[in-house]
Motif scaffolding. Structure first.
Motif, PDB file in Angstrom:
ATOM      1  N   GLU A   1      44.702  40.308  38.090  1.00 47.46           N
ATOM      2  CA  GLU A   1      45.716  39.489  38.761  1.00 47.46           C
ATOM      3  C   GLU A   1      46.018  40.109  40.117  1.00 47.46           C
ATOM      4  O   GLU A   1      46.424  41.274  40.202  1.00 47.46           O
TER       5      GLU A   1
ATOM      6  N   ALA B   1      39.716  39.731  45.402  1.00 44.12           N
ATOM      7  CA  ALA B   1      39.991  39.745  43.961  1.00 44.12           C
ATOM      8  C   ALA B   1      38.705  39.936  43.161  1.00 44.12           C
ATOM      9  O   ALA B   1      38.678  40.679  42.165  1.00 44.12           O
TER      10      ALA B   1
ATOM     11  N   ASP C   1      50.729  30.257  48.319  1.00 50.02           N
ATOM     12  CA  ASP C   1      49.607  29.602  47.656  1.00 50.02           C
ATOM     13  C   ASP C   1      48.462  29.370  48.638  1.00 50.02           C
ATOM     14  O   ASP C   1      47.297  29.422  48.260  1.00 50.02           O
TER      15      ASP C   1
ATOM     16  N   ALA D   1      46.455  32.429  48.705  1.00 48.62           N
ATOM     17  CA  ALA D   1      45.812  32.592  47.398  1.00 48.62           C
ATOM     18  C   ALA D   1      44.509  31.801  47.305  1.00 48.62           C
ATOM     19  O   ALA D   1      43.596  32.187  46.574  1.00 48.62           O
ATOM     20  N   GLN D   2      44.399  30.725  48.069  1.00 50.65           N
ATOM     21  CA  GLN D   2      43.207  29.876  48.017  1.00 50.65           C
ATOM     22  C   GLN D   2      42.162  30.221  49.077  1.00 50.65           C
ATOM     23  O   GLN D   2      41.106  29.595  49.127  1.00 50.65           O
TER      24      GLN D   2
ATOM     25  N   GLU E   1      52.854  34.540  44.423  1.00 47.80           N
ATOM     26  CA  GLU E   1      51.705  33.652  44.274  1.00 47.80           C
ATOM     27  C   GLU E   1      50.477  34.522  44.048  1.00 47.80           C
ATOM     28  O   GLU E   1      50.585  35.731  43.956  1.00 47.80           O
ATOM     29  N   GLY E   2      49.305  33.932  43.990  1.00 46.74           N
ATOM     30  CA  GLY E   2      48.106  34.735  43.859  1.00 46.74           C
ATOM     31  C   GLY E   2      47.051  34.050  43.021  1.00 46.74           C
ATOM     32  O   GLY E   2      47.017  32.827  42.900  1.00 46.74           O
ATOM     33  N   ARG E   3      46.239  34.890  42.397  1.00 44.80           N
ATOM     34  CA  ARG E   3      45.144  34.347  41.606  1.00 44.80           C
ATOM     35  C   ARG E   3      44.741  35.343  40.528  1.00 44.80           C
ATOM     36  O   ARG E   3      44.954  36.539  40.665  1.00 44.80           O
ATOM     37  N   ILE E   4      44.145  34.810  39.503  1.00 41.91           N
ATOM     38  CA  ILE E   4      43.531  35.618  38.467  1.00 41.91           C
ATOM     39  C   ILE E   4      42.030  35.444  38.624  1.00 41.91           C
ATOM     40  O   ILE E   4      41.539  34.319  38.682  1.00 41.91           O
ATOM     41  N   GLU E   5      41.355  36.564  38.752  1.00 39.53           N
ATOM     42  CA  GLU E   5      39.906  36.543  38.938  1.00 39.53           C
ATOM     43  C   GLU E   5      39.255  37.167  37.717  1.00 39.53           C
ATOM     44  O   GLU E   5      39.808  38.059  37.087  1.00 39.53           O
TER      45      GLU E   5
ATOM     46  N   LYS F   1      39.979  35.473  47.597  1.00 40.83           N
ATOM     47  CA  LYS F   1      39.055  35.308  46.470  1.00 40.83           C
ATOM     48  C   LYS F   1      38.034  36.432  46.451  1.00 40.83           C
ATOM     49  O   LYS F   1      37.759  37.016  45.400  1.00 40.83           O
TER      50      LYS F   1
ATOM     51  N   ASN G   1      48.259  39.367  43.542  1.00 48.14           N
ATOM     52  CA  ASN G   1      49.363  38.555  44.045  1.00 48.14           C
ATOM     53  C   ASN G   1      49.438  38.585  45.565  1.00 48.14           C
ATOM     54  O   ASN G   1      49.062  39.566  46.199  1.00 48.14           O
TER      55      ASN G   1
END
Length: 190
Positions: free
Chosen positions: A81, A99, A87, A90-91, A63-67, A96, A83
């Protein structure tokens, strides 16, 4: 008298927490184990964080996020990215912020090529040294190489830490395996 001592202890705990990002109880424990010595407590927490990070590194981070980061003059843009395992993490504001910090770091460092030195095999590392014009006898070679690896960079947020240290803090704080998967840096005209 005891109020002054407890205030001093509380100040040390706050200072240690600011320096390391560790939880209050971890800071209190570290100071107790190191007899109130902040420098030794910082080292203890780093070692403890590293052990925690190593323990979690085998867990799957899918899971993760793209910043993203776009510089104020719109001449530099970055995508990163990051990871993690769930989830939910990730939120979180913490992931955040981490990232975003990494994206800003990438934007500021136009010499970055790789995330981690360990990602390269011996031949790739040898070729990188050739590309950088580094001779084996070159005393400054390690510093030149550090400029190419994101995790070796000195953090813009805290100059006493590297991005690797910041990553280990995020792992310790969030309790999950976190990794920087990839990044891309765009600069107008490059």
């Amino acid at each position: 008298m005891s109020t002054k001592k407890s205030d001093a202890d509380l100040d040390k705990i706050k200072t240690l927490r600011t320096m390391t990002g560790a939880g209050l109880m971890n800071c209190k424990e570290a100071l107790k184990l190191k007899n109130g010595n902040i420098d030794e407590a910082v080292q203890y927490l780093k070692e403890k964080g590293l052990a925690l990070a190593n323990k979690k590194s085998s867990r799957l981070a899918k899971e993760g996020r793209i910043e993203s980061y776009i510089h104020h003059n719109s001449r530099i843009g970055v995508l990163v990215e990051v990871n993690c395992e769930t989830d939910f993490v990730a939120q979180t504001d913490e992931l955040k912020a981490f990232a975003k910090e990494v994206a800003l770091q990438v934007a500021a460092c136009d010499t970055l090529r790789y995330i981690n030195r360990e990602d390269l095999n011996e031949e790739e590392l040898r070729q990188l040294k050739i590309d950088l014009g580094i001779q084996e006898s070159d005393k400054g070679s390690n510093e030149k190489l550090k400029e190419c690896f994101l995790l070796d960079q000195t953090s813009l947020k805290n100059s006493s830490q590297t991005i690797r240290d910041r990553l280990q803090q995020a792992i310790a704080k969030l309790g999950e395996n976190i990794r920087i998967a990839r990044f891309v840096r765009f600069e107008l005209g490059q």
